[in-house]
Design a protein around this motif. Structure first.
Motif, PDB file in Angstrom:
ATOM      1  N   PRO A   5       0.838  -1.208   0.000  1.00  0.00           N
ATOM      2  CA  PRO A   5       0.000   0.000   0.000  1.00  0.00           C
ATOM      3  C   PRO A   5       0.869   1.253   0.000  1.00  0.00           C
ATOM      4  O   PRO A   5       1.928   1.283   0.607  1.00  0.00           O
ATOM      5  CB  PRO A   5      -0.804  -0.110   1.294  1.00  0.00           C
ATOM      6  CG  PRO A   5      -0.100  -1.111   2.137  1.00  0.00           C
ATOM      7  CD  PRO A   5       0.736  -1.967   1.225  1.00  0.00           C
ATOM      8  N   ASN A   6       0.397   2.257  -0.698  1.00  0.00           N
ATOM      9  CA  ASN A   6       1.118   3.514  -0.781  1.00  0.00           C
ATOM     10  C   ASN A   6       0.562   4.460   0.289  1.00  0.00           C
ATOM     11  O   ASN A   6      -0.584   4.914   0.195  1.00  0.00           O
ATOM     12  CB  ASN A   6       0.940   4.114  -2.172  1.00  0.00           C
ATOM     13  CG  ASN A   6       1.721   5.402  -2.347  1.00  0.00           C
ATOM     14  OD1 ASN A   6       2.247   5.968  -1.396  1.00  0.00           O
ATOM     15  ND2 ASN A   6       1.800   5.860  -3.591  1.00  0.00           N
ATOM     16  N   PRO A   7       1.351   4.765   1.321  1.00  0.00           N
ATOM     17  CA  PRO A   7       0.836   5.629   2.393  1.00  0.00           C
ATOM     18  C   PRO A   7       0.514   7.040   1.901  1.00  0.00           C
ATOM     19  O   PRO A   7      -0.316   7.736   2.474  1.00  0.00           O
ATOM     20  CB  PRO A   7       1.972   5.640   3.423  1.00  0.00           C
ATOM     21  CG  PRO A   7       3.200   5.278   2.665  1.00  0.00           C
ATOM     22  CD  PRO A   7       2.740   4.393   1.542  1.00  0.00           C
ATOM     23  N   PHE A   8       1.126   7.474   0.819  1.00  0.00           N
ATOM     24  CA  PHE A   8       0.881   8.814   0.311  1.00  0.00           C
ATOM     25  C   PHE A   8      -0.490   8.931  -0.354  1.00  0.00           C
ATOM     26  O   PHE A   8      -1.075  10.009  -0.394  1.00  0.00           O
ATOM     27  CB  PHE A   8       2.006   9.239  -0.643  1.00  0.00           C
ATOM     28  CG  PHE A   8       3.320   9.382   0.066  1.00  0.00           C
ATOM     29  CD1 PHE A   8       3.534  10.431   0.936  1.00  0.00           C
ATOM     30  CD2 PHE A   8       4.328   8.451  -0.124  1.00  0.00           C
ATOM     31  CE1 PHE A   8       4.741  10.563   1.602  1.00  0.00           C
ATOM     32  CE2 PHE A   8       5.534   8.568   0.538  1.00  0.00           C
ATOM     33  CZ  PHE A   8       5.746   9.628   1.419  1.00  0.00           C
ATOM     34  N   GLU A  13      -5.786  11.482  -0.147  1.00  0.00           N
ATOM     35  CA  GLU A  13      -7.240  11.409   0.012  1.00  0.00           C
ATOM     36  C   GLU A  13      -7.706  12.210   1.223  1.00  0.00           C
ATOM     37  O   GLU A  13      -8.712  12.907   1.166  1.00  0.00           O
ATOM     38  CB  GLU A  13      -7.686   9.945   0.149  1.00  0.00           C
ATOM     39  CG  GLU A  13      -7.573   9.154  -1.132  1.00  0.00           C
ATOM     40  CD  GLU A  13      -7.885   7.675  -0.930  1.00  0.00           C
ATOM     41  OE1 GLU A  13      -8.439   7.312   0.129  1.00  0.00           O
ATOM     42  OE2 GLU A  13      -7.585   6.891  -1.849  1.00  0.00           O
ATOM     43  N   LEU A  14      -6.967  12.122   2.329  1.00  0.00           N
ATOM     44  CA  LEU A  14      -7.303  12.876   3.530  1.00  0.00           C
ATOM     45  C   LEU A  14      -7.240  14.381   3.259  1.00  0.00           C
ATOM     46  O   LEU A  14      -8.146  15.138   3.624  1.00  0.00           O
ATOM     47  CB  LEU A  14      -6.361  12.504   4.676  1.00  0.00           C
ATOM     48  CG  LEU A  14      -6.527  13.307   5.969  1.00  0.00           C
ATOM     49  CD1 LEU A  14      -7.897  13.071   6.578  1.00  0.00           C
ATOM     50  CD2 LEU A  14      -5.428  12.954   6.954  1.00  0.00           C
TER      51      LEU A  14
END
Length: 143
Positions: A5-8, A13-14
């Protein structure tokens, strides 16, 4: 092997959701007014339709009202400025409020026979129901 998963992406999105929410909040306060839409009640009183609208902070002269056989358009605009002619200003507060709303009516009305009153920030428009054969629109004076 599954993709990491890409944390960025989650961070993007946030940030996008926060921008959307702050954008909505800033539109609420545009023009120095929290009033963004006119709240109305539309009631059927048998032979007439009564529209009641909340317009706090406006003077009678600030209100424009137009009716035709199937709708009422309410709008109000006010500008206030506090001025002290003897002062050297570091800051001056000005306020501009502008609201407008078109309200569809549940039945045809006789716009020429409509009446309106404005008391304590509440506008009441009384519109007699129309004989189905009568046409037209009409400006209404607020008393």
């Amino acid at each position: 092997m599954p993709e990491k998963p890409n944390p960025f992406e989650e961070l993007d999105e946030l940030i996008e959701r926060m921008n959307d929410q702050f954008g909505e909040l800033s539109r609420t306060f545009e023009g120095g007014s929290v009033l963004s839409e006119i709240s109305v009640d539309v009631a059927d009183h048998g032979e007439e339709i009564v529209v009641t609208a909340d317009l706090p902070g406006f003077a009678e002269a600030d209100i424009d009202l137009h009716a035709d056989e199937d709708s009422v358009t309410l709008s109000a605009e006010a500008e206030t400025e506090t001025v002290d002619d003897d002062a050297h200003y570091h800051r001056k507060e000005r306020s501009h409020q502008s609201v407008s709303r078109r309200v569809r009516l549940p039945e045809s009305v006789d716009a020429a026979a409509a009446t309106a009153g404005y008391t304590n920030g509440a506008l009441t428009v009384t519109l007699p129901k129309l004989d189905p054969d009568a046409p037209g629109g009409h400006e209404i004076d607020v008393e």
